[in-house]
Write a protein that holds these residues in place. Structure first.
Motif, PDB file in Angstrom:
ATOM      1  N   MET A   1      73.893  -0.682   0.216  1.00  9.62           N
ATOM      2  CA  MET A   1      73.390   0.919  -0.950  1.00  9.62           C
ATOM      3  C   MET A   1      72.377   1.797  -0.496  1.00  9.62           C
ATOM      4  O   MET A   1      71.599   1.041  -1.232  1.00  9.62           O
ATOM      5  N   PRO A   2      72.236   2.711   0.010  1.00  6.15           N
ATOM      6  CA  PRO A   2      70.544   3.217   0.652  1.00  6.15           C
ATOM      7  C   PRO A   2      69.981   3.523  -1.222  1.00  6.15           C
ATOM      8  O   PRO A   2      70.964   3.743  -1.401  1.00  6.15           O
ATOM      9  N   ASP A   3      68.894   3.329  -1.418  1.00  8.58           N
ATOM     10  CA  ASP A   3      67.962   3.467  -2.860  1.00  8.58           C
ATOM     11  C   ASP A   3      68.741   5.446  -2.737  1.00  8.58           C
ATOM     12  O   ASP A   3      68.680   5.977  -2.251  1.00  8.58           O
ATOM     13  N   GLY A   4      69.560   5.317  -3.917  1.00 18.41           N
ATOM     14  CA  GLY A   4      69.803   6.709  -4.157  1.00 18.41           C
ATOM     15  C   GLY A   4      70.903   7.607  -4.062  1.00 18.41           C
ATOM     16  O   GLY A   4      71.355   8.841  -4.610  1.00 18.41           O
ATOM     17  N   GLN A   5      71.093   6.694  -3.700  1.00 13.99           N
ATOM     18  CA  GLN A   5      72.947   7.029  -2.614  1.00 13.99           C
ATOM     19  C   GLN A   5      73.760   7.692  -3.333  1.00 13.99           C
ATOM     20  O   GLN A   5      74.665   6.117  -4.243  1.00 13.99           O
ATOM     21  N   ALA A   6      74.681   8.564  -3.429  1.00  9.80           N
ATOM     22  CA  ALA A   6      76.307   8.231  -4.838  1.00  9.80           C
ATOM     23  C   ALA A   6      77.073   7.754  -4.324  1.00  9.80           C
ATOM     24  O   ALA A   6      76.835   7.125  -2.815  1.00  9.80           O
ATOM     25  N   PHE A   7      77.731   7.230  -5.238  1.00  8.40           N
ATOM     26  CA  PHE A   7      79.097   6.234  -5.204  1.00  8.40           C
ATOM     27  C   PHE A   7      80.122   7.329  -3.729  1.00  8.40           C
ATOM     28  O   PHE A   7      79.993   6.814  -2.893  1.00  8.40           O
ATOM     29  N   LEU A   8      80.081   8.558  -3.882  1.00  9.03           N
ATOM     30  CA  LEU A   8      80.333   9.635  -2.494  1.00  9.03           C
ATOM     31  C   LEU A   8      79.941  10.704  -2.480  1.00  9.03           C
ATOM     32  O   LEU A   8      78.977  11.007  -3.274  1.00  9.03           O
ATOM     33  N   GLU A   9      79.172  10.775  -0.972  1.00  8.39           N
ATOM     34  CA  GLU A   9      78.001  11.378  -0.840  1.00  8.39           C
ATOM     35  C   GLU A   9      79.238  12.243   0.312  1.00  8.39           C
ATOM     36  O   GLU A   9      78.971  11.202   1.144  1.00  8.39           O
ATOM     37  N   VAL A  10      79.132  13.573   0.388  1.00 12.83           N
ATOM     38  CA  VAL A  10      79.506  14.258   1.906  1.00 12.83           C
ATOM     39  C   VAL A  10      78.361  14.909   2.528  1.00 12.83           C
ATOM     40  O   VAL A  10      77.968  15.751   1.151  1.00 12.83           O
ATOM     41  N   LYS A  11      78.451  14.850   2.997  1.00 14.41           N
ATOM     42  CA  LYS A  11      77.362  15.975   4.161  1.00 14.41           C
ATOM     43  C   LYS A  11      77.460  16.395   5.190  1.00 14.41           C
ATOM     44  O   LYS A  11      77.968  15.467   6.016  1.00 14.41           O
ATOM     45  N   ASP A  12      77.405  18.154   4.717  1.00 17.39           N
ATOM     46  CA  ASP A  12      77.206  18.591   6.592  1.00 17.39           C
ATOM     47  C   ASP A  12      79.058  18.124   7.010  1.00 17.39           C
ATOM     48  O   ASP A  12      79.072  18.775   8.146  1.00 17.39           O
ATOM     49  N   LEU A  13      79.882  18.081   5.644  1.00 21.58           N
ATOM     50  CA  LEU A  13      81.268  18.263   6.502  1.00 21.58           C
ATOM     51  C   LEU A  13      81.079  19.507   7.636  1.00 21.58           C
ATOM     52  O   LEU A  13      81.540  20.123   6.395  1.00 21.58           O
ATOM     53  N   LYS A  14      82.009  18.953   8.497  1.00 27.24           N
ATOM     54  CA  LYS A  14      83.013  20.229   9.045  1.00 27.24           C
ATOM     55  C   LYS A  14      84.138  19.852   9.663  1.00 27.24           C
ATOM     56  O   LYS A  14      84.488  18.275  10.080  1.00 27.24           O
ATOM     57  N   ILE A  15      85.045  20.561   9.090  1.00 32.91           N
ATOM     58  CA  ILE A  15      86.679  20.284   9.999  1.00 32.91           C
ATOM     59  C   ILE A  15      86.546  21.183  10.562  1.00 32.91           C
ATOM     60  O   ILE A  15      87.213  22.807   9.899  1.00 32.91           O
ATOM     61  N   HIS A  16      87.508  21.696  11.604  1.00 34.04           N
ATOM     62  CA  HIS A  16      87.903  22.865  12.606  1.00 34.04           C
ATOM     63  C   HIS A  16      88.866  22.997  13.373  1.00 34.04           C
ATOM     64  O   HIS A  16      88.931  21.785  13.437  1.00 34.04           O
ATOM     65  N   PHE A  17      90.131  23.966  13.601  1.00 33.46           N
ATOM     66  CA  PHE A  17      91.127  23.686  14.534  1.00 33.46           C
ATOM     67  C   PHE A  17      90.765  24.684  15.071  1.00 33.46           C
ATOM     68  O   PHE A  17      91.057  25.971  14.975  1.00 33.46           O
ATOM     69  N   PRO A  18      90.614  24.435  16.617  1.00 35.32           N
ATOM     70  CA  PRO A  18      90.533  25.304  17.701  1.00 35.32           C
ATOM     71  C   PRO A  18      92.125  25.294  17.581  1.00 35.32           C
ATOM     72  O   PRO A  18      93.160  24.876  18.188  1.00 35.32           O
ATOM     73  N   THR A  19      92.102  26.775  17.700  1.00 41.52           N
ATOM     74  CA  THR A  19      93.424  27.426  17.853  1.00 41.52           C
ATOM     75  C   THR A  19      94.192  28.332  18.676  1.00 41.52           C
ATOM     76  O   THR A  19      92.667  28.951  19.374  1.00 41.52           O
ATOM     77  N   ASP A  20      95.051  28.833  19.244  1.00 32.65           N
ATOM     78  CA  ASP A  20      95.239  29.559  20.568  1.00 32.65           C
ATOM     79  C   ASP A  20      94.271  31.348  19.669  1.00 32.65           C
ATOM     80  O   ASP A  20      93.500  31.584  20.606  1.00 32.65           O
ATOM     81  N   ASP A  21      94.248  31.723  18.346  1.00 32.16           N
ATOM     82  CA  ASP A  21      93.544  32.676  17.965  1.00 32.16           C
ATOM     83  C   ASP A  21      92.299  32.441  18.325  1.00 32.16           C
ATOM     84  O   ASP A  21      91.314  33.693  17.891  1.00 32.16           O
ATOM     85  N   GLY A  22      91.456  31.324  17.920  1.00 26.86           N
ATOM     86  CA  GLY A  22      90.171  31.526  17.776  1.00 26.86           C
ATOM     87  C   GLY A  22      89.828  28.987  16.894  1.00 26.86           C
ATOM     88  O   GLY A  22      90.491  28.901  16.485  1.00 26.86           O
ATOM     89  N   LEU A  23      88.408  29.501  16.630  1.00 26.85           N
ATOM     90  CA  LEU A  23      88.127  28.739  15.555  1.00 26.85           C
ATOM     91  C   LEU A  23      88.755  28.438  14.774  1.00 26.85           C
ATOM     92  O   LEU A  23      87.858  29.596  14.099  1.00 26.85           O
ATOM     93  N   VAL A  24      89.184  27.565  13.918  1.00 28.83           N
ATOM     94  CA  VAL A  24      89.278  27.714  12.241  1.00 28.83           C
ATOM     95  C   VAL A  24      88.568  27.342  11.384  1.00 28.83           C
ATOM     96  O   VAL A  24      88.843  25.615  11.627  1.00 28.83           O
ATOM     97  N   ARG A  25      87.640  28.013  10.874  1.00 25.44           N
ATOM     98  CA  ARG A  25      86.924  26.614  10.551  1.00 25.44           C
ATOM     99  C   ARG A  25      87.288  26.746   8.876  1.00 25.44           C
ATOM    100  O   ARG A  25      87.000  26.683   8.030  1.00 25.44           O
ATOM    101  N   SER A  26      87.777  25.320   8.507  1.00 30.53           N
ATOM    102  CA  SER A  26      88.478  25.411   7.451  1.00 30.53           C
ATOM    103  C   SER A  26      87.369  24.765   6.332  1.00 30.53           C
ATOM    104  O   SER A  26      87.392  25.439   5.070  1.00 30.53           O
ATOM    105  N   ALA A  27      86.617  24.158   6.912  1.00 32.10           N
ATOM    106  CA  ALA A  27      85.426  23.157   5.788  1.00 32.10           C
ATOM    107  C   ALA A  27      84.131  24.001   7.095  1.00 32.10           C
ATOM    108  O   ALA A  27      83.922  22.871   8.239  1.00 32.10           O
ATOM    109  N   ASP A  28      83.168  24.129   6.556  1.00 32.01           N
ATOM    110  CA  ASP A  28      81.998  24.575   6.983  1.00 32.01           C
ATOM    111  C   ASP A  28      80.357  24.577   6.260  1.00 32.01           C
ATOM    112  O   ASP A  28      80.244  25.206   5.913  1.00 32.01           O
ATOM    113  N   GLY A  29      80.192  22.983   6.844  1.00 35.11           N
ATOM    114  CA  GLY A  29      79.196  22.689   6.278  1.00 35.11           C
ATOM    115  C   GLY A  29      78.933  22.190   4.599  1.00 35.11           C
ATOM    116  O   GLY A  29      78.357  22.935   3.792  1.00 35.11           O
ATOM    117  N   LEU A  30      80.174  21.365   4.476  1.00 33.09           N
ATOM    118  CA  LEU A  30      79.976  21.145   3.117  1.00 33.09           C
ATOM    119  C   LEU A  30      78.976  19.901   2.586  1.00 33.09           C
ATOM    120  O   LEU A  30      79.074  19.217   3.356  1.00 33.09           O
TER     121      LEU A  30
END
Ligand SMILES: Nc1ncnc2c1ncn2[C@@H]1O[C@H](COP(=O)(O)OP(=O)(O)OP(=O)(O)O)[C@@H](O)[C@H]1O
Ligand SMILES: [Mg+2]
Lengths: 346, 337
Positions: A1-30
């Protein structure tokens, strides 16, 4: 494990759903970190992307209708880029999840015991007998009376609170190091809520696991969390230790959440002050700050609020981040002079 | 559980009685509506040569002048104790269970039915196995790959399967596979299983496929719809969160739940088929209950029609009963209340 890394580390997490109405940015850079034995509370209104985020961490998303990017490091392994089979073997094993409605989250046609045994046997090559013993043991530990008999009951034969206990038993059967609880108490009545929260607290201490509690109820967070992440429209808008968030919050949205928080120590009549307006559509987020249409302090940003999206920047407290155009001193002044006295007077 | 079974059994028996009474009334009333009298009915038994007096006497002996409920009672009694048909010249005995006595072939109906049940049963079981295998798997795959080429192809194909009538697909099948290519048996070559299993299967292969084609199409659509619904349920998410392989998630959790409503429809379909796969048996000249019914109707042989109708009703009721009981096995919420 790299130095100083936490047990769980989330970096810039994005979860997007392309839909007919447009891109749903449900999680945007967490981005957030969590150590074992610690609890992170994720709060936000309905539709802010809490469940999508937690399912994303669990690796439960359909590649055909969603786009995921960013990094999730769990104990030194990156999961977003890992193969599906690798993540599946972690799922339910090293990281586990508890869901909101325990009745619909359990299969109606299998006994509670069967479902726990199944969870154990996926990750352990043991006989059914051994797995069953383990399941009974687990049911006992989460406080189901007569677990050796109740193990053969179907979910509909359990009460709501017992079902959630059984769900917890199912999630903990493989000693997960990270447990995600998505609104674990929302479907339960108040007394049972308290019991379940106590149970989760005790079990977390016992297993020394990292815990993410997702809720729209700051009361739950106050009870359990060490750190708090406030989500709005798929983005983190305030992040800090629980004491920071409860004592020196700097985002107007967090103030609103605190104002609408049920307080056990107050008479019930005048405790709820809902935040005006409704959560934004994730497709057509407002120009500038997503919260600006509902923000009472928007006029004080000098037009920035409706034109420029604010960045997540350091705020007053240590390790305290906030996404707001107001200057730090101004936010601290408003909190101390206007909001806090009002909340206390409530 | 026991009381549940008893309640269901009781309901099934009552239902059978109601159906038999209704059916009997229809077969009693319809001929009279189109102008038959007790005498014309009796003529069928004794022949046209008889004098009006003989006819009148026979009609009396056969009880054709009695009120309907008495005639029905006698018919029911015949089922349990057998009946005698006094035709003047001879007295024909129809042993229990007597489901009527044909005045055209001068034979009791029941042995005919017993002869034909295996044919229809063979046809129905074979086709059911085929359509369950194909319908369920195609439907499941379609649901999982919703919107894909495979899904669209399968659904187009199944729409065709649902809408093409058996006599069309059956005729085409016979023409191509039996007469042109010689791969399957021509119509009318049914052989008993006990006589030669291979000849039996050979004769039934094309009927099975033709019948299964239509039902597979329907079951594929049902399964697809059911799977689309169950795969969106919370417990599927839980199954995934446990780390179950996707195949187990789909089959053990998704399909398991989607099967329950399909089971009901299957029970009905299968029960109906046992009463006679009329079109299929007709097209392929299979001597089953369906063809028996068609022949009886063509010959205006009322006792036979009544008998085979009761048989069909019996199968449907029994199939429903079995489905109800299976439901309790499949769904613990039914069993345990
Ligand atoms: N598969 C999908 N396709 C399109 N949009 C989706 C999909 N899944 C989720 N969303 C959208 O993402 C947004 C966030 O949903 P999510 O379930 O994470 O909210 P939440 O914060 O958990 O809310 P709640 O408190 O009601 O549970 C919602 O607007 C939802 O419509
Ligand atoms: Mg949610």
């Amino acid at each position: 494990m790299p130095d100083g890394q936490a047990f769980l580390e989330v970096k810039d997490l994005k979860i997007h759903f392309p839909t007919d109405d447009g891109l749903v940015r449900s999680a945007d850079g967490l981005s957030f970190k969590l150590e074992r034995g610690r609890t992170l509370g994720i709060v936000g209104e309905s539709g802010s992307g809490k469940s999508v985020t937690s399912l994303g961490i669990m690796g439960i998303y359909n590649k055909r209708n969603s786009q995921i990017s960013g990094e999730i490091w769990l104990d030194g392994d990156e999961i977003v880029s890992a193969g599906q089979e690798t993540v599946r073997k972690l799922r339910g094993n090293k990281l586990a999840m508890i869901f909101q409605d325990p009745l619909s989250a359990m299969h109606p046609y299998y006994t509670v015991g069967h479902q726990i045994i199944e969870a154990y046997q996926v990750h352990h090559n043991v006989s059914k007998k051994v797995a069953r013993k383990h399941a009974i043991d687990m049911l006992g530990r989460v406080g189901i009376p007569q677990p050796d008999r109740r193990v053969d009951d179907y979910p509909h034969q359990f009460s709501g609170g017992m079902r959630q206990r059984a769900m917890i038993a199912m999630a903990l059967v493989n000693d997960p190091q990270l447990l995600i609880a998505d609104e674990p108490t929302t479907a339960l009545d108040v007394t049972v809520q308290a019991q379940i929260m106590d149970l989760m607290h005790d079990l977390q201490a016992e297993f020394n696991s990292a815990l993410i509690v997702i809720t729209h109820d700051l009361g739950v967070v106050a009870e359990l969390a060490d750190d708090v992440l406030v989500m709005y429209g798929g983005k983190c808008i305030e992040y800090g230790s629980a004491s920071t968030i409860f004592e020196r919050p700097e985002h107007p949205y967090t103030w609103g959440l605190l104002g609408s928080m049920p307080r056990m120590d107050r008479p019930t009549q005048d405790r709820l002050v809902p935040i005006p307006g409704s959560p934004p559509s994730l497709i057509n987020l407002p120009q500038g700050c997503a919260f600006s249409p509902r923000c009472a302090y928007e006029p004080q940003t000098g037009g920035l609020g409706t034109t420029v999206p604010p960045e997540l920047v350091r705020a007053g407290g240590s390790n305290h981040l906030v996404r707001c155009h107001l200057p730090t001193e101004e936010r601290q002044r408003i909190w101390a002079e206007e909001v806090k006295p009002k909340l206390e007077a409530q | 559980m026991i009381t549940y079974i008893i309640r269901r059994l009781f309901a099934a028996v009552v239902l059978l009685f109601i159906i038999s009474a209704a059916t009997f009334s229809i077969f009693y009333l319809v001929p009279r509506l189109v102008g038959s009298t007790p005498e014309t009915l009796a003529t069928r038994y004794v022949g046209r040569a008889a004098t009006p007096e003989t006819v009148h006497l026979i009609a009396e002996k056969l009880g054709f002048y009695d009120p309907i409920w008495l005639q029905y009672g006698r018919w029911v009694k015949g089922i349990f104790f057998g009946a005698d048909y006094d035709l003047g010249a001879t007295v024909e005995h129809c042993p229990a269970p007597c489901f009527g006595y044909s005045f055209i072939t001068k034979t009791p109906v029941w042995p005919d039915l017993v002869d034909r049940i295996p044919v229809t049963l063979s046809l129905a079981i074979g086709a059911a196995i085929l359509w369950l295998i194909f319908g369920l798997s195609i439907g499941t795959l379609s649901a999982l790959r919703r919107g894909s080429f495979l899904d669209r192809a399968a659904m187009t194909f199944s729409l065709a399967g649902v809408s093409l009538p058996i006599f069309f697909t059956g005729m085409i099948g016979l023409l191509v596979f039996s007469y042109k290519l010689g791969w399957t048996a021509p119509g009318g070559s049914y052989t008993d299983f006990t006589e030669s299993p291979s000849a039996w299967a050979y004769a039934l292969l094309l009927p099975w496929i033709v019948l299964a084609l239509q039902f597979s199409a329907q079951y594929a659509r049902l399964t697809r719809a059911g799977m689309l619904e169950t795969m969106g349920e919370d417990y599927i998410r839980t199954a995934r969160a446990k780390g179950l392989p996707e195949r187990d998630v789909t089959v053990k959790h998704g399909l398991r739940a989607a099967l329950t409503p399909i089971l009901t429809i299957f029970g009905l379909d299968f029960g109906l088929l046992l009463g006679g796969a009329v079109l299929t048996e007709q097209v392929f000249s299979l001597p089953g209950l369906g063809k028996y019914a068609v022949d009886a109707i063509t010959n205006n042989d009322l006792p036979k029609v009544l008998g085979v109708t009761m048989m069909a009703a019996f199968f449907v009721v029994i199939a429903n009963l079995i489905v109800d009981l299976l439901y309790a096995v499949v769904d613990p919420r039914v069993r345990l209340g």
